[in-house]
Design a protein around this motif. Sequence first.
Motif, PDB file in Angstrom:
ATOM      1  N   PRO A 127       0.833  -1.218   0.000  1.00 38.81           N
ATOM      2  CA  PRO A 127       0.000   0.000   0.000  1.00 38.81           C
ATOM      3  C   PRO A 127       0.858   1.255   0.000  1.00 38.81           C
ATOM      4  CG  PRO A 127      -0.837  -1.596   1.562  1.00 38.81           C
ATOM      5  CD  PRO A 127       0.466  -2.139   1.079  1.00 38.81           C
ATOM      6  N   GLY A 128       0.546   2.150  -0.922  1.00 38.28           N
ATOM      7  CA  GLY A 128       1.257   3.418  -0.986  1.00 38.28           C
ATOM      8  C   GLY A 128       2.637   3.353  -1.599  1.00 38.28           C
ATOM      9  N   LYS A 162       8.290 -11.760   6.709  1.00 40.65           N
ATOM     10  CA  LYS A 162       8.413 -10.582   7.568  1.00 40.65           C
ATOM     11  C   LYS A 162       7.228  -9.646   7.304  1.00 40.65           C
ATOM     12  CE  LYS A 162      13.449 -10.717   6.950  1.00 40.65           C
ATOM     13  NZ  LYS A 162      14.644  -9.951   6.505  1.00 40.65           N
ATOM     14  N   PRO A 163       6.891  -8.805   8.266  1.00 44.93           N
ATOM     15  CA  PRO A 163       5.789  -7.850   8.025  1.00 44.93           C
ATOM     16  C   PRO A 163       6.020  -6.997   6.780  1.00 44.93           C
ATOM     17  CG  PRO A 163       6.295  -7.939  10.349  1.00 44.93           C
ATOM     18  CD  PRO A 163       7.349  -8.759   9.656  1.00 44.93           C
ATOM     19  N   GLU A 164       7.256  -6.692   6.466  1.00 43.63           N
ATOM     20  CA  GLU A 164       7.537  -5.879   5.274  1.00 43.63           C
ATOM     21  C   GLU A 164       7.330  -6.639   3.960  1.00 43.63           C
ATOM     22  OE1 GLU A 164       9.514  -6.351   7.941  1.00 43.63           O
ATOM     23  OE2 GLU A 164      11.640  -6.464   7.360  1.00 43.63           O
ATOM     24  N   ASP A 165       7.039  -7.936   4.041  1.00 43.13           N
ATOM     25  CA  ASP A 165       6.681  -8.704   2.845  1.00 43.13           C
ATOM     26  C   ASP A 165       5.201  -8.544   2.503  1.00 43.13           C
ATOM     27  OD1 ASP A 165       8.832 -11.295   4.036  1.00 43.13           O
ATOM     28  OD2 ASP A 165       9.273  -9.860   2.418  1.00 43.13           O
ATOM     29  N   THR A 166       4.452  -7.883   3.379  1.00 46.52           N
ATOM     30  CA  THR A 166       3.032  -7.669   3.134  1.00 46.52           C
ATOM     31  C   THR A 166       2.833  -6.870   1.847  1.00 46.52           C
ATOM     32  OG1 THR A 166       2.449  -7.771   5.475  1.00 46.52           O
ATOM     33  CG2 THR A 166       0.954  -6.552   4.011  1.00 46.52           C
ATOM     34  N   ALA A 167       2.063  -7.427   0.928  1.00 44.52           N
ATOM     35  CA  ALA A 167       1.852  -6.790  -0.381  1.00 44.52           C
ATOM     36  C   ALA A 167       0.878  -7.615  -1.197  1.00 44.52           C
ATOM     37  CB  ALA A 167       3.175  -6.657  -1.136  1.00 44.52           C
ATOM     38  N   VAL A 187      -0.916 -10.992   0.227  1.00 48.81           N
ATOM     39  CA  VAL A 187      -0.179 -11.660   1.302  1.00 48.81           C
ATOM     40  C   VAL A 187      -0.015 -10.651   2.433  1.00 48.81           C
ATOM     41  CG1 VAL A 187       2.025 -12.672   1.990  1.00 48.81           C
ATOM     42  CG2 VAL A 187       1.042 -13.210  -0.259  1.00 48.81           C
ATOM     43  N   THR A 188      -0.471 -11.039   3.613  1.00 49.94           N
ATOM     44  CA  THR A 188      -0.368 -10.171   4.780  1.00 49.94           C
ATOM     45  C   THR A 188       0.387 -10.906   5.883  1.00 49.94           C
ATOM     46  OG1 THR A 188      -2.469  -9.100   4.230  1.00 49.94           O
ATOM     47  CG2 THR A 188      -1.622  -8.796   6.459  1.00 49.94           C
ATOM     48  N   VAL A 189       1.446 -10.273   6.384  1.00 47.66           N
ATOM     49  CA  VAL A 189       2.271 -10.879   7.423  1.00 47.66           C
ATOM     50  C   VAL A 189       2.137 -10.032   8.685  1.00 47.66           C
ATOM     51  CG1 VAL A 189       4.552 -11.706   8.053  1.00 47.66           C
ATOM     52  CG2 VAL A 189       3.869 -11.656   5.637  1.00 47.66           C
TER      53      VAL A 189
END
Length: 123
Positions: free
Chosen positions: A41-42, A87-92, A119-121
């Motif tokens: 997002p963003g 990792k949370p930063e893989d959320t996309a 995919v949400t981590v």
Amino acid sequence: QVQLAESGGGLVQAGASLRVSCAASRRTFSSSAMGWFRQAPGKEREFVAAMTWDGRSTIYANSVKGRFTIARDNAKNTMYLQMNSLKPEDTANYYCAASRGTIGLKESDYDYWGQGTQVTVSS
């Protein structure tokens, strides 16, 4: 025209694994270089991984190297992205793409795109 459909996304905790898939509509898949991109997002859409038509060459973004593995099964017209140690930063939103040319890292290297799978981590 090649139609691509991603599946397998979901919500997982940090450190977990997930495999997303990309099914192609035509047998020309077996002669196409394939890639995975993602868009958080963003943020701009970014390259994740790619593989040549025969699977002999692969390239990965530094951020996923050693954790993600791209694979394909030409008999099933399907490509995969195995994601480990998420990792949370893989959320996309993860997109697969097919190229009529050679393997590449840029969006412009690819001619066909799927709709994406989220995919949400969580941390």
